[in-house]
Design an enzyme around this catalytic site. Structure first.
Site, PDB file in Angstrom:
ATOM      1  N   ARG A 241       0.941  -1.362   0.070  1.00  0.00           N
ATOM      2  CA  ARG A 241       0.043  -0.120  -0.058  1.00  0.00           C
ATOM      3  C   ARG A 241       0.809   1.172  -0.104  1.00  0.00           C
ATOM      4  O   ARG A 241       2.089   1.241   0.746  1.00  0.00           O
ATOM      5  CB  ARG A 241      -1.075  -0.093   1.323  1.00  0.00           C
ATOM      6  CG  ARG A 241      -2.144  -0.971   1.233  1.00  0.00           C
ATOM      7  CD  ARG A 241      -3.167  -0.764   0.162  1.00  0.00           C
ATOM      8  NE  ARG A 241      -4.468  -1.303   0.257  1.00  0.00           N
ATOM      9  CZ  ARG A 241      -4.240  -2.632  -0.526  1.00  0.00           C
ATOM     10  NH1 ARG A 241      -3.539  -2.870  -1.629  1.00  0.00           N
ATOM     11  NH2 ARG A 241      -5.460  -3.309  -0.459  1.00  0.00           N
TER      12      ARG A 241
ATOM     13  N   GLU B 172      -4.381   7.408  -4.961  1.00  0.00           N
ATOM     14  CA  GLU B 172      -4.537   6.919  -6.214  1.00  0.00           C
ATOM     15  C   GLU B 172      -6.063   7.200  -6.858  1.00  0.00           C
ATOM     16  O   GLU B 172      -6.932   7.576  -6.239  1.00  0.00           O
ATOM     17  CB  GLU B 172      -4.512   5.343  -6.055  1.00  0.00           C
ATOM     18  CG  GLU B 172      -3.196   4.924  -5.445  1.00  0.00           C
ATOM     19  CD  GLU B 172      -3.081   3.302  -5.317  1.00  0.00           C
ATOM     20  OE1 GLU B 172      -4.042   2.528  -5.535  1.00  0.00           O
ATOM     21  OE2 GLU B 172      -2.125   2.734  -5.109  1.00  0.00           O
TER      22      GLU B 172
ATOM     23  N   HIS C 267      -1.230   0.000 -10.029  1.00  0.00           N
ATOM     24  CA  HIS C 267      -1.811  -0.846  -8.919  1.00  0.00           C
ATOM     25  C   HIS C 267      -2.264  -2.108  -9.743  1.00  0.00           C
ATOM     26  O   HIS C 267      -3.465  -2.212  -9.638  1.00  0.00           O
ATOM     27  CB  HIS C 267      -2.831   0.037  -8.116  1.00  0.00           C
ATOM     28  CG  HIS C 267      -3.380  -0.826  -6.879  1.00  0.00           C
ATOM     29  ND1 HIS C 267      -3.807   0.071  -5.859  1.00  0.00           N
ATOM     30  CD2 HIS C 267      -3.212  -1.964  -6.474  1.00  0.00           C
ATOM     31  CE1 HIS C 267      -3.760  -0.999  -4.840  1.00  0.00           C
ATOM     32  NE2 HIS C 267      -3.500  -2.196  -5.174  1.00  0.00           N
TER      33      HIS C 267
END
Length: 309
Positions: free
Chosen positions: A227, A256, A274
């Site tokens: 993360r 994000e 991601h």
């Protein structure tokens, strides 16, 4: 007889709608608050990386299940949910092997400068005199932060490429064959490559601090497939710009989607959006668990993958 109703919270989960409509009345939060159906919705489907909207949850009087489509659930206060009689499920042990593959890909891309080679060739810079000299992976020391399912999948992959592995986590795991460092700082000092693969929560925000980054040093590579909040991102960017950190290879970011302007002038960074766990096979596995948990919940049967405090 009316069908069970579910609410999908995030718009990027929109493909689930068509798959669920055969069995459920499906509501989509981005289309507007489901005011008229608030008492009918029995399950809320979420991406567990996003903070749970507690006000929304409390407005759904018929809610009984928070169903995380993902394996990660750091955005969900499970204890808060359980105190309100809400079950929480997720999709464990589905994509950790794929995340480990991606982490290894980031290591290769950064150390062997694969993106740069692609750019140089496409720009017409490959001439008989042009060479890119890169670093062999042989004998590189990989330190893994967090030796859970991802770390344990990554370690043998690194060993297969002739790298050595050590790790650090808050709890010893004597059953593992890889040495555990005395501290995170010690791990960073003794590593050429530091891979962040641990779970994220409020207690470890900024775990990879400026001190850890500088301990890894100007020849070091920092990889993150966990993360974004685990790394002090501003300190990392400053270290890359000053040369106090050698390289970074990142699949996750503090915010994000990441702002491209934030990264426009940052050198020696390989970035992916991601996607580490986003394989077709993993998504199929997550979908199967979601469907199984929804069926169990609305049938009054034991949940497939419940989360407990």
């Amino acid at each position: 007889m009316s069908r069970p109703a579910v609410l999908i919270a995030q718009s990027h989960l929109h493909p689930l709608g068509g798959l669920l409509e055969g069995s459920y009345d499906v509501y989509r939060l981005w289309e507007g608050p489901p005011s008229e159906a608030a008492s009918q919705i029995g399950a809320l489907i979420v991406d567990g990386a996003y903070p749970l909207d507690k006000a929304l949850v409390e407005s759904l009087s018929g809610l009984g299940l928070i169903a995380c489509f993902t394996a990660g659930h750091d955005g969900i206060d499970v204890e808060w949910c359980q105190a309100r009689g809400l079950a929480v499920t997720h999709a464990p042990a589905v994509n950790h092997e794929d995340v480990a593959d991606h982490a290894l890909g980031l290591i290769l891309a950064a150390r062997r400068e694969i993106p740069r080679g692609d750019r140089e060739l496409r720009a017409g810079h490959w001439t008989p005199d042009f060479r890119i000299l890169t670093q062999s992976l042989r004998n590189q020391r990989v330190g893994i932060v967090g030796m859970g399912s991802i770390g344990q999948a990554l370690a043998p992959r690194c060993e297969a490429l002739r790298m050595t592995v050590s790790w650090w986590g808050p709890r010893p795991k004597p059953e593992l064959g890889w040495p555990r460092a005395d501290s995170l700082l010690d791990l960073a000092k003794d590593s050429d490559i530091l891979v962040v693969a641990c779970k994220a929560d409020d207690s470890n925000r900024g775990l990879i601090s400026q001190a850890v980054i500088e301990a890894l040093g100007p020849q070091g590579l920092l990889v993150n497939v966990a993360r974004g909040q685990l790394i002090d991102e501003a300190a990392m960017i400053a270290a890359l710009q000053s040369g106090r950190l050698g390289q970074a290879a990142l699949d996750v970011f503090e915010v994000e989607p990441a702002d491209p302007e934030r990264w426009a002038g940052v050198p020696n960074a390989v970035l992916t959006p991601h996607t580490a766990g986003a394989t077709r096979e993993a998504v199929q596995g997550m979908l199967a668990l979601l469907l199984g948990n929804l069926t169990a919940h609305f049938s009054g049967e034991p949940l497939k993958t419940p989360l407990t405090v």
